[in-house]
Design a protein around this motif. Structure first.
Motif, mmCIF file in Angstrom:
data_model
loop_
_atom_site.group_PDB
_atom_site.id
_atom_site.type_symbol
_atom_site.label_atom_id
_atom_site.label_comp_id
_atom_site.label_asym_id
_atom_site.label_seq_id
_atom_site.Cartn_x
_atom_site.Cartn_y
_atom_site.Cartn_z
ATOM 1 N N ASN A 147 0.826 -1.208 0.000
ATOM 2 C CA ASN A 147 0.000 0.000 0.000
ATOM 3 C C ASN A 147 0.861 1.260 0.000
ATOM 4 O O ASN A 147 0.636 2.183 -0.775
ATOM 5 C CB ASN A 147 -0.903 0.043 1.235
ATOM 6 N N ARG A 150 2.559 1.867 -3.229
ATOM 7 C CA ARG A 150 1.641 2.326 -4.265
ATOM 8 C C ARG A 150 1.272 3.794 -4.057
ATOM 9 O O ARG A 150 1.349 4.613 -4.993
ATOM 10 C CB ARG A 150 0.373 1.467 -4.301
ATOM 11 N N VAL A 151 0.894 4.142 -2.827
ATOM 12 C CA VAL A 151 0.485 5.516 -2.541
ATOM 13 C C VAL A 151 1.636 6.488 -2.788
ATOM 14 O O VAL A 151 1.476 7.496 -3.478
ATOM 15 C CB VAL A 151 -0.012 5.640 -1.081
ATOM 16 N N GLY A 195 -4.425 3.497 0.884
ATOM 17 C CA GLY A 195 -4.149 2.562 -0.205
ATOM 18 C C GLY A 195 -5.234 1.525 -0.361
ATOM 19 O O GLY A 195 -5.541 1.086 -1.465
ATOM 20 N N CYS A 199 -6.691 4.972 -2.716
ATOM 21 C CA CYS A 199 -5.597 4.899 -3.688
ATOM 22 C C CYS A 199 -5.387 3.438 -4.087
ATOM 23 O O CYS A 199 -4.327 2.859 -3.904
ATOM 24 C CB CYS A 199 -4.325 5.495 -3.083
ATOM 25 N N THR A 200 -6.422 2.836 -4.654
ATOM 26 C CA THR A 200 -6.457 1.410 -4.968
ATOM 27 C C THR A 200 -5.634 1.112 -6.229
ATOM 28 O O THR A 200 -5.362 2.006 -7.023
ATOM 29 C CB THR A 200 -7.911 0.969 -5.172
ATOM 30 N N PRO A 204 -8.159 4.297 -8.968
ATOM 31 C CA PRO A 204 -8.098 5.018 -7.689
ATOM 32 C C PRO A 204 -9.116 6.157 -7.669
ATOM 33 O O PRO A 204 -9.385 6.775 -8.689
ATOM 34 C CB PRO A 204 -6.667 5.564 -7.668
#
Length: 358
Positions: A147, A150-151, A195, A199-200, A204
């Motif tokens: 997560n 990614r974020v 995340g 913020c998937t 997102p």
DNA sequence: AAGGCGGGGCC
DNA sequence: GGCCCAGCCTT
């Protein structure tokens, strides 16, 4: 001394937006009821590579069964594996119990609150160490998971391959520089929560994002392209004949797997690696392997089971034996109604559905 | 640095 | 089918 990547990045605003959002939007999860280091620890181990929704019922059962470090330390490993059954990555359970025993014996049943001792415990890596220190002990330590990468890859527009170990170290360095000293727990959990909820990986929800203003990927319209991650290689398929061998007393042959490697110390029905043995030598192989004579019966069906690195293709065949005893320590004849006492991987739980009713 | 190590849910 | 998930361990 600050990274070039963090130049012109408004750290205080990012922290404030993130933490305020977290306090207002955090999910009500069972491991967030208190800050008991033991419970934080258990939850973090379970959450490794595993979704929150999957973990919740396991966490509840686990804590009910082992409410304290001492309870888990005193438990039987097979009992712990049974409680972990279905959750996967079973070395997590074995390592957790070993580490808990270490804490009981070496640290007076107090989870060590420093990076050195905590990180030396079995199964506690860089992420879990930081998570426990920040969440349970409120220390400003980074806890970088998927997560967070990614974020931050989006917010800071980092285009390195997050599959590379050295890139993860970069993210740990960034996090050290931007983590909140006032509320490191909310900061770390906030990024992860962001995340998971906003913020998937795909699509997102940038319109709902509390740090949209600080997000360089959003500013450039490239949030969907990040993070960059190289692909895992494809799994190899291994064919087996899996045997449901029963005797007249309706007992079934099961065996305990090796204490190392895949599904260590879990139980299974006999599996014949058919590429090596051949369909014509199954009875012979069973005799050699388990010391029992069997008569093969019907083919009951096929099961495909996908792991991270391999695929099992199982042909399920029923068989009968006149044996009522087995010699080998790791092999048992167990009454059908007692099979549930043993920890089985999901693939073999599915096999049980093929057993004849009687 | 790369590969072993589960299982489920999503597309 | 491939991808992702609150990663860690061994080599």
């Amino acid at each position: 001394m600050i990274d070039k990547t963090l130049q012109n990045f408004d750290i205080s605003k990012f922290q404030a937006n993130l933490i305020n959002w977290y306090h207002a939007n955090k999910r009500d999860l069972p491991w967030r009821k208190d800050q008991d280091p033991y419970k934080v620890w258990v939850s973090e181990i379970m959450l490794q590579q595993t979704k929150v929704d999957t973990v919740i019922p396991y966490f509840q059962r686990f804590i009910t069964k082992y409410p304290t470090l001492q309870d888990l330390a005193d438990a039987d490993q097979q009992d712990v594996l049974k409680t972990w059954e279905g959750l996967g990555y079973y070395s997590r359970a074995r390592n957790l119990q070993n580490a808990v025993r270490e804490v009981v014996s070496a640290y007076g049943s107090k989870v060590p609150a420093n990076p050195k001792d905590l990180g030396a415990l079995k199964g506690v890596g860089p992420y879990t160490k930081g998570a426990i220190l920040s969440i349970a002990f409120n220390q400003p330590e980074p806890a970088v998971d998927g997560n967070v990468m990614r974020v931050l890859s989006r917010v800071l527009k980092i285009e390195d391959d997050i599959a590379q170990p050295k890139v993860k170290k970069d993210f740990e360095r960034y996090t050290k520089n931007i983590i909140s000293d006032d509320d490191p727990s909310a900061f770390n959990q906030g990024i992860m929560e962001l995340g998971a909820l906003v913020c998937t990986p795909k699509s997102p929800m940038c319109m709902l994002c509390p740090v949209q203003e600080q997000c360089r990927a959003f500013e450039d319209g490239v949030e969907q392209k990040l993070p960059i991650k190289s692909k895992a290689k494809k799994q190899k398929t291994i064919p087996y004949v899996a045997l449901l061998i029963r005797n007249e007393k309706n007992e079934y042959i099961i065996e305990k797997r090796s204490e190392t490697g895949l599904l260590a110390n879990m139980w299974q029905f006999p599996m014949v690696p058919i590429d090596e043995i051949g369909m014509d030598h199954i009875e012979n192989w069973v005799d050699m392997e388990y010391g029992i004579q069997v008569d093969l019966g019907n083919n009951l069906g096929k099961l495909k089971h996908v792991f991270s690195h391999i695929i099992w293709q199982l042909d399920i065949i029923e068989a009968t034996t006149e044996s009522e005893k087995v010699i080998d320590k790791r092999v048992k004849l167990v009454d059908k109604n007692r099979l549930a006492d043993y920890p089985f991987p999901v693939s073999h739980q599915k096999m049980m559905k093929y057993m004849r009713e009687e």
